[in-house]
Design a protein around this motif. Structure first.
Motif, PDB file in Angstrom:
ATOM      1  N   LEU A 177       0.824  -1.208   0.000  1.00 43.71           N
ATOM      2  CA  LEU A 177       0.000   0.000   0.000  1.00 43.71           C
ATOM      3  C   LEU A 177       0.861   1.262   0.000  1.00 43.71           C
ATOM      4  CD1 LEU A 177      -2.834   1.306   0.262  1.00 43.71           C
ATOM      5  CD2 LEU A 177      -2.574   1.124   2.745  1.00 43.71           C
ATOM      6  N   VAL A 178       1.869   1.317   0.875  1.00 47.42           N
ATOM      7  CA  VAL A 178       2.673   2.538   0.963  1.00 47.42           C
ATOM      8  C   VAL A 178       3.560   2.699  -0.268  1.00 47.42           C
ATOM      9  CG1 VAL A 178       2.569   2.582   3.483  1.00 47.42           C
ATOM     10  CG2 VAL A 178       4.523   1.487   2.365  1.00 47.42           C
ATOM     11  N   THR A 179       3.942   1.577  -0.895  1.00 46.63           N
ATOM     12  CA  THR A 179       4.678   1.663  -2.154  1.00 46.63           C
ATOM     13  C   THR A 179       3.838   2.346  -3.221  1.00 46.63           C
ATOM     14  OG1 THR A 179       5.968  -0.330  -1.674  1.00 46.63           O
ATOM     15  CG2 THR A 179       5.828   0.345  -3.977  1.00 46.63           C
ATOM     16  N   GLU A 180       2.573   1.939  -3.304  1.00 48.37           N
ATOM     17  CA  GLU A 180       1.672   2.545  -4.295  1.00 48.37           C
ATOM     18  C   GLU A 180       1.452   4.031  -4.018  1.00 48.37           C
ATOM     19  OE1 GLU A 180      -1.731   0.054  -3.962  1.00 48.37           O
ATOM     20  OE2 GLU A 180      -0.842  -1.582  -5.128  1.00 48.37           O
ATOM     21  N   GLN A 181       1.652   4.445  -2.782  1.00 44.86           N
ATOM     22  CA  GLN A 181       1.528   5.851  -2.415  1.00 44.86           C
ATOM     23  C   GLN A 181       2.882   6.575  -2.490  1.00 44.86           C
ATOM     24  OE1 GLN A 181      -0.267   5.617   1.480  1.00 44.86           O
ATOM     25  NE2 GLN A 181      -2.298   5.143   0.672  1.00 44.86           N
ATOM     26  N   GLU A 182       3.885   5.867  -3.068  1.00 40.44           N
ATOM     27  CA  GLU A 182       5.235   6.410  -3.263  1.00 40.44           C
ATOM     28  C   GLU A 182       5.921   6.763  -1.941  1.00 40.44           C
ATOM     29  OE1 GLU A 182       5.148   9.521  -6.177  1.00 40.44           O
ATOM     30  OE2 GLU A 182       4.458   8.183  -7.762  1.00 40.44           O
ATOM     31  N   ARG A 183       5.595   6.031  -0.900  1.00 42.11           N
ATOM     32  CA  ARG A 183       6.268   6.170   0.396  1.00 42.11           C
ATOM     33  C   ARG A 183       7.363   5.101   0.452  1.00 42.11           C
ATOM     34  NH1 ARG A 183       0.780   5.762   3.729  1.00 42.11           N
ATOM     35  NH2 ARG A 183       2.168   5.479   5.527  1.00 42.11           N
ATOM     36  N   HIS A 184       8.347   5.254  -0.427  1.00 38.62           N
ATOM     37  CA  HIS A 184       9.289   4.177  -0.714  1.00 38.62           C
ATOM     38  C   HIS A 184      10.210   3.857   0.453  1.00 38.62           C
ATOM     39  CE1 HIS A 184       7.875   4.085  -4.802  1.00 38.62           C
ATOM     40  NE2 HIS A 184       8.165   5.380  -4.979  1.00 38.62           N
ATOM     41  N   GLU A 185      10.602   4.850   1.233  1.00 39.24           N
ATOM     42  CA  GLU A 185      11.498   4.586   2.348  1.00 39.24           C
ATOM     43  C   GLU A 185      10.828   3.670   3.374  1.00 39.24           C
ATOM     44  OE1 GLU A 185      14.104   6.970   5.757  1.00 39.24           O
ATOM     45  OE2 GLU A 185      13.065   8.087   4.166  1.00 39.24           O
ATOM     46  N   GLU A 186       9.561   3.929   3.665  1.00 38.37           N
ATOM     47  CA  GLU A 186       8.829   3.076   4.600  1.00 38.37           C
ATOM     48  C   GLU A 186       8.707   1.656   4.053  1.00 38.37           C
ATOM     49  OE1 GLU A 186       5.184   4.932   6.411  1.00 38.37           O
ATOM     50  OE2 GLU A 186       5.669   6.489   4.949  1.00 38.37           O
ATOM     51  N   ALA A 187       8.366   1.562   2.768  1.00 39.68           N
ATOM     52  CA  ALA A 187       8.183   0.248   2.147  1.00 39.68           C
ATOM     53  C   ALA A 187       9.478  -0.553   2.164  1.00 39.68           C
ATOM     54  CB  ALA A 187       7.678   0.421   0.718  1.00 39.68           C
ATOM     55  N   THR A 188      10.594   0.096   1.844  1.00 40.24           N
ATOM     56  CA  THR A 188      11.881  -0.590   1.799  1.00 40.24           C
ATOM     57  C   THR A 188      12.247  -1.182   3.154  1.00 40.24           C
ATOM     58  OG1 THR A 188      12.676   0.834   0.016  1.00 40.24           O
ATOM     59  CG2 THR A 188      14.334  -0.316   1.323  1.00 40.24           C
ATOM     60  N   LYS A 189      12.009  -0.440   4.214  1.00 42.04           N
ATOM     61  CA  LYS A 189      12.313  -0.935   5.556  1.00 42.04           C
ATOM     62  C   LYS A 189      11.476  -2.173   5.884  1.00 42.04           C
ATOM     63  CE  LYS A 189      13.715   3.512   7.559  1.00 42.04           C
ATOM     64  NZ  LYS A 189      13.378   4.566   8.559  1.00 42.04           N
ATOM     65  N   ILE A 190      10.197  -2.118   5.533  1.00 42.56           N
ATOM     66  CA  ILE A 190       9.322  -3.258   5.825  1.00 42.56           C
ATOM     67  C   ILE A 190       9.730  -4.479   5.013  1.00 42.56           C
ATOM     68  CG2 ILE A 190       6.961  -4.128   5.755  1.00 42.56           C
ATOM     69  CD1 ILE A 190       6.023  -1.214   6.134  1.00 42.56           C
ATOM     70  N   TYR A 191       9.930  -4.302   3.701  1.00 41.24           N
ATOM     71  CA  TYR A 191      10.304  -5.425   2.852  1.00 41.24           C
ATOM     72  C   TYR A 191      11.624  -6.052   3.297  1.00 41.24           C
ATOM     73  CZ  TYR A 191       6.737  -4.557  -0.766  1.00 41.24           C
ATOM     74  OH  TYR A 191       5.566  -4.425  -1.462  1.00 41.24           O
TER      75      TYR A 191
END
Length: 392
Positions: free
Chosen positions: A284-298
């Motif tokens: 979800l956050v990736t689709e919202q271009e919140r890439h830093e948050e997404a990268t940490k989770i992944y």
């Protein structure tokens, strides 16, 4: 970015039930969630039109089932032997043995008469029959590693539960006989592996049943029905983490992004080790271009899952689904090297080699899959594929 599966995943307790997932520290946006505001009835105006099974209906016995218990089991005085007799009689009471089927989320009565069910429904059936047979039983959650099956474009995360017989409600028998527990379990693999177990309530199992039904409806795009079941699951057990993750996925499907994010966060609040909800939040956050948050989770999810052979199997399934058959083979071989007796890894190799036109290797791995299959109907499925392959 670490390797990760980007397909949406949901908790689907076809077998019996566990939900493990995580982030090493709390997500930057993780705060206390007021879950009372996350049930959006107005978004699903037809949800009340669907009759949802009551708790009583899920576990009810009819006259034929009562007769089965009293004619087949009650002559045995020892509750340990009575429990084993129940399992034996249950599987062999008709010309066709009781069959296992992933998607068959049935009530006890339906499972008894249809002679087929998934593991959760089989356990519900066994519980109801055991209760009528004056056995004192408890549900156990078996803490197996994360394990997925594919349902169309979804990856379905599964789990496991079984029953522990702790005595006879009408006799002085104690919890343990000869130093050993009596367990009713429909997956011999989980018993042999001695996974940790937690006693769980009947309410929790009921919530699992509703969650299963909701997941099935979601896969079929029956959104109001899915909401009706997820809502029933939450009302039954408000702190059941997986259903909040599934509700978030449902909200995402209808475009309610804020509700989806809050539901995912509610899910990980109830179980911060819920990798599945974290994964869907990352999508979800990736689709919202919140890439830093997404990268940490992944990155954390990938690190946490690397020791799980079923995760490598999941990556194989993803690659196969996307037509990347050589990559799928690499993932399945990695999974097989970690857990050498899992039939599904061999089946993954067999179907991947088949797609590449290597029928000899496909047959080899199909034979391996059949060898390690834990249920007769799955073994028969592999044999039918072998029969077809031999004609090529």
């Amino acid at each position: 970015m670490a390797i990760s599966t980007k397909k949406l995943t949901l908790f689907y307790f076809f077998s019996l039930c566990v939900f493990l997932t995580a982030c090493s520290s709390k997500h930057a946006g993780l705060v206390d969630i007021d879950t009372s505001k996350l049930l959006n009835d107005e978004a699903f105006p037809s949800y009340t039109n669907y009759p949802i099974e009551t708790k009583k209906q899920i576990y009810a016995l009819d006259n034929e089932m009562n007769d089965f218990v009293h004619s087949s089991l009650m002559h045995e005085q020892d509750p340990s032997k009575r429990a084993r007799l129940l399992l034996k009689k249950l599987f062999h009471r008709s010309p066709e043995d009781l069959r296992y089927q992933n998607g068959a989320n049935l009530t006890a009565t339906q499972a008894f008469h249809q002679n087929t069910a998934n593991c959760l429904s089989l356990t519900i059936l066994a519980y109801s029959l055991a209760n009528e047979a004056d056995l004192t039983i408890k549900f156990q959650e078996v803490l197996i590693p994360e394990y997925w099956i594919r349902e169309g474009s979804y990856n379905m995360l599964t789990g496991h539960v079984n029953l522990k017989v702790v005595g006879d409600s009408k006799s002085p028998f104690v919890v343990v006989w000869n130093g050993k527990e009596t367990v009713i379990d429909f997956d011999p693999y989980s018993v042999k592996k001695h996974f940790p177990k937690n006693i769980i309530s009947k309410n929790r199992v009921t919530a699992m049943f509703y969650n299963n039904k909701g997941a099935q409806a979601l896969v079929r795009n029956e959104f109001d029905l899915a909401y009706a079941y997820f809502r029933a699951s939450i009302k039954q057990e408000p702190d059941f983490s997986p259903v909040w993750g599934n509700l978030g996925l449902l909200y995402k499907r209808i475009g309610l992004q804020d509700y989806a994010e809050q539901s995912y966060l509610a899910s990980v609040n109830y179980n911060y080790k819920n990798y599945n909800a974290w994964n869907n939040l990352a999508i979800l956050v990736t689709e919202q271009e919140r890439h830093e948050e997404a990268t940490k989770i992944y990155s954390y999810i990938h690190k946490a899952r690397m020791e799980n052979p079923y995760y490598h199997g999941l990556l194989g399934d993803e690659a196969f689904y996307n037509g990347e058959y050589k990559l799928a083979i690499n993932h399945y071989k990695k999974a097989k090297s970690m857990l050498g007796k899992e039939h599904e890894f061999y089946f993954g190799l067999a179907k991947s080699y088949y797609k590449l036109g290597n029928y000899k290797q496909s047959e080899y791995y199909l034979l391996k899959a059949k060898r390690y299959a834990r249920f007769k109907d799955i073994e028969d499925k592999y044999q039918s594929k072998l029969n077809l392959l031999s004609r090529l």
